[in-house]
Write an enzyme that holds these catalytic residues in place. Structure first.
Site, PDB file in Angstrom:
ATOM      1  N   ARG A  25      -8.481  -9.289  18.493  1.00 22.53           N
ATOM      2  CA  ARG A  25      -8.926  -9.336  17.097  1.00 22.53           C
ATOM      3  C   ARG A  25     -10.002 -10.419  16.919  1.00 22.53           C
ATOM      4  O   ARG A  25     -11.035 -10.187  16.292  1.00 22.53           O
ATOM      5  CB  ARG A  25      -7.754  -9.647  16.160  1.00 22.53           C
ATOM      6  CG  ARG A  25      -6.605  -8.680  16.232  1.00 22.53           C
ATOM      7  CD  ARG A  25      -6.794  -7.456  15.356  1.00 22.53           C
ATOM      8  NE  ARG A  25      -5.548  -6.721  15.248  1.00 22.53           N
ATOM      9  CZ  ARG A  25      -5.111  -5.797  16.117  1.00 22.53           C
ATOM     10  NH1 ARG A  25      -5.866  -5.453  17.135  1.00 22.53           N
ATOM     11  NH2 ARG A  25      -3.943  -5.186  15.933  1.00 22.53           N
TER      12      ARG A  25
ATOM     13  N   GLU B  10      11.251  -0.307  14.394  1.00 26.47           N
ATOM     14  CA  GLU B  10       9.914   0.293  14.383  1.00 26.47           C
ATOM     15  C   GLU B  10       9.704   1.240  15.557  1.00 26.47           C
ATOM     16  O   GLU B  10       9.355   0.815  16.653  1.00 26.47           O
ATOM     17  CB  GLU B  10       8.840  -0.811  14.413  1.00 26.47           C
ATOM     18  CG  GLU B  10       7.420  -0.235  14.424  1.00 26.47           C
ATOM     19  CD  GLU B  10       6.312  -1.290  14.422  1.00 26.47           C
ATOM     20  OE1 GLU B  10       6.600  -2.480  14.579  1.00 26.47           O
ATOM     21  OE2 GLU B  10       5.142  -0.901  14.265  1.00 26.47           O
TER      22      GLU B  10
ATOM     23  N   LYS C 134      10.553   1.105  10.069  1.00 23.15           N
ATOM     24  CA  LYS C 134       9.088   0.968  10.030  1.00 23.15           C
ATOM     25  C   LYS C 134       8.466   2.058  10.897  1.00 23.15           C
ATOM     26  O   LYS C 134       8.274   1.869  12.105  1.00 23.15           O
ATOM     27  CB  LYS C 134       8.694  -0.424  10.526  1.00 23.15           C
ATOM     28  CG  LYS C 134       7.184  -0.623  10.640  1.00 23.15           C
ATOM     29  CD  LYS C 134       6.807  -2.087  10.715  1.00 23.15           C
ATOM     30  CE  LYS C 134       5.311  -2.239  10.944  1.00 23.15           C
ATOM     31  NZ  LYS C 134       4.820  -3.593  10.731  1.00 23.15           N
TER      32      LYS C 134
HETATM   33  P1  13P Z   1      -0.535  -2.057  12.031  1.00 26.32           P
HETATM   34  O1  13P Z   1      -0.340  -1.875  10.549  1.00 26.32           O
HETATM   35  O2  13P Z   1      -1.861  -2.669  12.409  1.00 26.32           O
HETATM   36  O3  13P Z   1      -0.165  -0.829  12.810  1.00 26.32           O
HETATM   37  O4  13P Z   1       0.496  -3.192  12.473  1.00 26.32           O
HETATM   38  C1  13P Z   1       1.793  -3.108  12.055  1.00 26.32           C
HETATM   39  C2  13P Z   1       2.682  -3.549  13.123  1.00 26.32           C
HETATM   40  O5  13P Z   1       3.517  -4.389  12.900  1.00 26.32           O
HETATM   41  C3  13P Z   1       2.555  -2.925  14.449  1.00 26.32           C
HETATM   42  O6  13P Z   1       3.614  -3.298  15.264  1.00 26.32           O
END
Ligand code: 13P
Length: 346
Positions: free
Chosen positions: A34, A178, A220
């Protein structure tokens, strides 16, 4: 005994109306990419300055309920010596922590990965709790290809996600589970839908098997979108219909909230798709809160605006606040493209 009431209360705070989560838990390697994109060196000080810019944005707490931190950031101090945890707590923002240890090739499965980090997790969770974290995140990743994700990859990752979630709850920390079906590739939206549905079925089966309290956790997921290189990518209405349909089939109503990742969608898509999903969820009577847990969806604009320059901090904070405001509006079904003009007006 795990205090489920306390977990529930944190969950409700995280998905409070008009709010969502900022994912600022990029590993040092990801942060390097980044910062590299804006020509800034990946030093601890630069990572601190960038995150301090985000965390000290006045007014962001109206839209941001919690921030997911990385190990370094949870322990880090702002330039004036105040721990970041305190900077966030002072604004009523809940600190969280990514606890997985990243991706590793899945043995015997070409092109597939499994998330590491279960060894020693119980001890790390206890330490994170002492450092002030109230919630946690573990990301599993599924690549999509002609013959993948395999059932083997889905099962292995779902099992690890549930192991993590059970340990987090034991430590009194809310787990954010997630499972990300990656957008990268030329696959169509149908394939994303199949992979997402298969993964969510496996995840909730494992969560039940491993006695995770669904009312003390958050999911998530990815949105159901076309692959990034697909021709004729689906628009927001189709994305919303497929996404909500998949959840209605797979996600129990006892689970309080779905917090989407942005997954590399551009700002425009991340906002308009969330808006369409919020509207579709309301129409379909979705039982869960639907909101955001964005990394890039909230950070891409402020990162570029900051560019590593102290003189650009205020401008970058206005950009961050703008992305927070429009994303919050989308979560409430109140976003209009005209809102994008507000930034140039300030
Ligand atoms: P992004 O919204 O950039 O996908 O990142 C969220 C995240 O926590 C990825 O693990």
């Amino acid at each position: 005994m795990t205090d489920i009431q306390a977990l529930r209360a944190t969950v409700q705070d995280l998905v409070a109306p008009a709010k969502g989560i900022l994912a600022a838990d990029e590993s040092t390697g990801t942060m390097g990419r980044r910062l590299g994109s804006i020509g800034v060196e990946n030093t601890e000080e630069n990572r601190r300055d960038y995150r301090e810019m985000l965390f000290r944005t006045a007014g962001a707490s109206e839209y941001v309920s919690g921030v997911i931190l990385y190990d370094e950031t949870l322990r880090q101090k702002a330039a004036d010596g105040t721990p970041f945890v305190e900077v966030l707590q002072a604004q009523g923002i809940i600190p969280g922590i990514k606890v997985d240890a990243g991706l590793s090739p899945l043995p015997g499965a070409e092109g597939e990965v499994v998330t590491q980090g279960l060894d020693g997790l119980r001890e790390r969770l206890a330490e994170y709790r002492d450092l002030g974290a109230r919630f946690t995140k573990w990301r599993a990743l599924l690549n999509v290809g002609p013959a993948i994700p395999s059932a083997y990859c889905i099962e292995t990752n779902a099992h690890a996600l549930a192991r993590y979630a059970a340990l987090a709850q034991e430590a009194g920390l809310v787990p954010i589970v997630e499972p990300e079906v990656l957008m990268d590739g030329g696959h169509d939206i149908e394939r994303t839908q199949e992979a997402t549905e298969a993964m969510l079925l496996a995840v909730f089966r494992e969560l039940a098997a491993q006695r995770v309290a669904l009312d003390g956790m958050l999911l998530k997921p990815n949105m159901v979108v076309s692959g990034s290189d697909a021709t004729g990518r689906a628009g927001p209405q189709e994305v919303a219909e497929r996404t909500v349909a998949v959840f209605l089939r797979t996600v129990p109503a006892a689970m309080p909230g779905i917090v989407f990742l942005s997954g590399g969608q551009n700002d425009d898509d991340a906002t308009t798709n969330l808006q369409a999903i919020a509207a579709q969820g309301a129409k379909a009577g979705a039982p869960w809160a639907l909101t955001y847990s964005y990394g890039r969806g909230l950070q891409t604009l402020p990162l570029a605006t900051w560019g590593g320059k102290a003189a650009a901090v205020e401008k970058a904070q206005r950009a961050f606040l703008h992305r927070c405001r429009v994303t919050s509006a989308a979560r409430q079904g109140k976003y209009t493209p005209a809102m994008e003009k507000e930034l140039s007006a300030v």
